[in-house]
Design a protein around this motif. Structure first.
Motif, short mmCIF file in Angstrom:
data_model
loop_
_atom_site.label_atom_id
_atom_site.label_comp_id
_atom_site.label_asym_id
_atom_site.label_seq_id
_atom_site.Cartn_x
_atom_site.Cartn_y
_atom_site.Cartn_z
N ASP A 266 0.83 -1.20 0.00
CA ASP A 266 0.00 0.00 0.00
C ASP A 266 0.87 1.25 0.00
O ASP A 266 0.38 2.34 -0.21
CB ASP A 266 -0.90 0.00 1.22
CG ASP A 266 -0.13 -0.23 2.50
OD1 ASP A 266 -0.28 0.53 3.44
OD2 ASP A 266 0.67 -1.20 2.52
N ALA A 267 2.14 1.08 0.23
CA ALA A 267 3.02 2.24 0.27
C ALA A 267 3.39 2.67 -1.13
O ALA A 267 2.65 2.52 -2.08
CB ALA A 267 4.25 1.91 1.10
N ASP A 268 4.56 3.09 -1.26
CA ASP A 268 5.10 3.84 -2.38
C ASP A 268 4.84 3.24 -3.77
O ASP A 268 4.78 3.97 -4.73
CB ASP A 268 6.57 3.97 -2.01
CG ASP A 268 7.53 4.24 -3.12
OD1 ASP A 268 8.07 5.32 -3.08
OD2 ASP A 268 7.72 3.38 -3.95
N GLY A 278 -5.45 10.28 -8.24
CA GLY A 278 -5.41 11.73 -8.23
C GLY A 278 -4.02 12.22 -7.90
O GLY A 278 -3.04 11.74 -8.44
N ASN A 279 -3.93 13.14 -6.96
CA ASN A 279 -2.63 13.73 -6.70
C ASN A 279 -1.82 12.94 -5.69
O ASN A 279 -0.91 13.45 -5.08
CB ASN A 279 -2.79 15.18 -6.22
CG ASN A 279 -3.70 15.25 -5.02
OD1 ASN A 279 -4.04 14.22 -4.44
ND2 ASN A 279 -4.07 16.45 -4.65
N ILE A 281 0.41 10.87 -6.03
CA ILE A 281 1.82 10.68 -6.34
C ILE A 281 2.68 11.61 -5.51
O ILE A 281 3.67 11.22 -4.92
CB ILE A 281 2.09 10.94 -7.83
CG1 ILE A 281 1.49 9.82 -8.64
CG2 ILE A 281 3.58 11.03 -8.10
CD1 ILE A 281 1.59 10.05 -10.11
N LEU A 282 2.26 12.84 -5.44
CA LEU A 282 3.07 13.79 -4.71
C LEU A 282 2.65 13.89 -3.25
O LEU A 282 3.44 14.22 -2.40
CB LEU A 282 2.98 15.17 -5.37
CG LEU A 282 3.58 15.19 -6.76
CD1 LEU A 282 3.45 16.57 -7.38
CD2 LEU A 282 5.04 14.80 -6.71
N ARG A 283 1.43 13.58 -2.98
CA ARG A 283 0.95 13.78 -1.63
C ARG A 283 0.98 12.49 -0.82
O ARG A 283 0.89 12.53 0.39
CB ARG A 283 -0.46 14.35 -1.65
CG ARG A 283 -0.50 15.70 -2.37
CD ARG A 283 -1.90 16.24 -2.42
NE ARG A 283 -2.38 16.55 -1.08
CZ ARG A 283 -2.12 17.69 -0.48
NH1 ARG A 283 -1.38 18.60 -1.07
NH2 ARG A 283 -2.58 17.93 0.72
N GLY A 284 1.09 11.38 -1.51
CA GLY A 284 1.33 10.15 -0.77
C GLY A 284 0.11 9.45 -0.23
O GLY A 284 0.23 8.57 0.59
N ALA A 285 -1.08 9.83 -0.67
CA ALA A 285 -2.23 9.04 -0.23
C ALA A 285 -2.09 7.64 -0.80
O ALA A 285 -1.87 7.48 -1.99
CB ALA A 285 -3.53 9.68 -0.72
N PRO A 286 -2.16 6.63 0.04
CA PRO A 286 -1.91 5.28 -0.43
C PRO A 286 -3.10 4.69 -1.15
O PRO A 286 -4.24 5.05 -0.89
CB PRO A 286 -1.67 4.52 0.87
CG PRO A 286 -2.56 5.23 1.83
CD PRO A 286 -2.55 6.68 1.43
#
Ligand SMILES: [Zn+2]
Lengths: 293, 236
Positions: A266-268, A278-279, A281-286
């Motif tokens: 679920d991480a990176d 959505g965003n 990628i930069l904000r890190g919502a898994p």
């Protein structure tokens, strides 16, 4: 059934394979660096390959919900080619990388002095970098190859419980087990092991420290052999827990010796994170990791 | 975009004692490193840069997925290794040759961190790092593509390269929010409007949906007088 394929060459496989593997339960794999079927003629060619195993291939795997780690080394076949041996001097730069969970595949191909030197040097590199080692056993003259391999391991700074000897079969399993190494078996359509013989070996020697892999590559091979072994184990009376030990917990324990195994899908690294959230990628919502077992 | 100070606070807040100590050591080491042109092998801080991912993990494992939502500062746990690497590059005052070398020898994650560090480094004012951005834009790794279209690209990419980058983001599903300063650069850009219009037509002809972000950029290309009028009616 959750499956960790501890030895598979995904660089040579298609996205269809990734999809089928995911559907079969594969959630993690290790891709050892090896011979590409076509000789390389310069060290730079290896570095591009290593970069791929540390960048592009993990991304491709993540798009299919599978965690990808790798092992890096100069393989025994190309250790005989003086155009390739400078790779040994550059390996330390790569062995510090996060995605590297072992030194490998190392071992013997034709049992030459150049292979002796490369094997010993790379066992030392593994010890220096806190990594375990994936040591394959040769296809020809297998028992003699195993004995020579175990001798070199015994003389190395790496204890046997940080070594996985791979491509074992009925003729080599006993001595390998007695050595204290982890035991790897490659299940192939027509060479190496098949499912029935694999289950027989598990019955005879037990599931402790046994890892089963497909070793699928550019040759005739089957990336779903791990699942097929799991299914046959169940059909032949092994418990779910024993299947899980062989197909998941043993590979996690062995490569976990590196301290670098990251199984938080679920991480990176999930596809959803990269392309659909959505965003994030930069904000890190898994994105939710597929939690199905 | 967070400042370096905010970024460090956001990272430290998420680390346990061990992680914080490691980061503190790595940043001190990077800040005090001297140029060592003749020394063999990478500097200590460069090894820290490479291994950051396994030192700044979130302490909890097996945590519920909901715990991974980004905090009010916009930093999620999955950003931690990237953020730590950005901080290390900043502390080391990495110049253009240094970031080029680390990018060239980097994993996907290390390359992404180099790209995300560019706006925080002294080299930001110059165009020396453009080749790295262009390299990332040639890949098919959407995480690299997303990291490439940050403030550095907004400032330095040529109009042609920038338009191609926007189109690639739409193609590969990289969200518009990843494209820094897109409103300013897209405003009144008739050529970008034409490219987007052609792309939309191609998608429609193939019976495929047009990405929602496309309309937003297209509208911006018409935001000033001078944007091509013919497209206005055809595309809406
Ligand atoms: Zn192999």
């Amino acid at each position: 059934m959750r499956i960790f394929d501890p030895h598979i060459h995904m660089t040579s496989r298609t996205t269809d394979d990734y999809e089928a593997m995911y559907a079969a339960g594969v959630r993690a794999l290790v891709e050892p660096s090896f011979w590409l079927g076509q000789p390389r003629t310069s060290p730079a060619s290896f570095y591009d390959y290593f970069d791929s195993l540390l960048g592009w291939e993990p991304f491709r795997a993540a798009q299919h919900g599978i965690a990808h780690h790798c092992t890096l080394a100069l393989n025994p076949k190309e250790a005989n080619d003086p155009r390739c041996t400078p790779v040994l001097d550059e390996l330390p730069r790569y062995l510090v990388k996060d995605g590297v969970v072992a030194v490998g595949e190392i071992g013997y191909d034709s049992m030459t002095p150049a292979e002796d030197a490369a094997l010993a040097a790379q066992l030392q590199l593994a010890a220096d970098h806190g990594l375990p080692a994936l040591v394959h056993t040769p296809h020809r003259d297998k028992l003699a190859g195993l004995r020579r391999t175990l001798d070199v391991v015994g003389e190395s700074a790496l204890p046997p419980d940080r070594v996985l000897v791979d491509h074992l079969n009925e003729t080599t399993v006993k001595e390998a087990k007695d050595s204290g190494c982890w035991l790897g078996f490659s299940v192939y359509p027509d060479t190496k092991m098949d499912e029935e013989r694999m289950v027989a070996i598990l019955r005879a020697y037990g599931p402790e420290k046994v890892l089963v892999n497909s070793a699928a590559d550019w040759g005739r091979s089957d990336p779903l052999k791990t699942r097929k072994v799991g299914d046959l184990m169940r059909a032949e009376g092994f418990t779910e827990d024993e299947v899980d030990l062989v197909l998941w917990r043993n590979p996690v324990a062995f490569y976990g010796l590196s301290g670098r195994l990251e199984l938080d899908l679920d991480a990176d690294d999930t596809a959803a994170t990269a392309t659909h959230e959505g965003n994030s990628i930069l904000r890190g919502a898994p994105a939710a990791a597929p939690a199905e077992r | 975009m967070l400042t370096v100070t905010e970024l460090r606070a956001a990272v430290e807040q998420r680390l346990d004692e061990t992680g914080r100590a490691w980061l503190d050591g790595a940043l001190t080491d990077a800040a005090t490193s001297e140029p060592r042109p003749d020394a063999p092998g990478p500097a200590r801080w460069e090894l820290d840069f490479a291994s950051a991912g396994r030192h700044v993990r979130t302490p909890a494992t097996g945590r519920p997925v909901t715990a991974d939502r980004p905090g009010p500062d916009g930093l999620g746990p999955v950003d931690l290794p990237d953020a730590a690497r950005v901080l290390i590059l900043h502390a080391a005052r990495a110049d253009a040759p240094t970031v080029a070398r680390l990018y060239a020898h980097g994993t996907g994650a290390e390359r992404r961190a180099v790209l995300r560090a560019l706006p925080h480094l002294g080299l930001f004012a110059g165009a020396d790092a453009v080749p790295l951005v262009e390299d990332a834009l040639r890949t098919n790794d959407t995480r690299l593509v997303a990291a490439a279209v940050g403030p550095y690209a907004a400032r330095h990419l040529s109009p042609h390269s920038w338009r191609q980058a926007v189109l690639k983001c739409l193609f590969t599903g990289v969200p518009l929010s990843a494209v820094a300063d897109w409103e300013r650069r897209a405003r009144g850009d008739g050529e970008l409007g034409r490219m987007l219009g052609d792309y939309a037509r191609e998608r429609t002809a193939a019976g495929r949906p047009v990405p929602g972000d496309l309309d937003r950029v297209l509208a911006m290309t018409r935001a000033l007088p001078g944007a091509p009028r013919a497209l206005t009616r055809e595309e809406s």
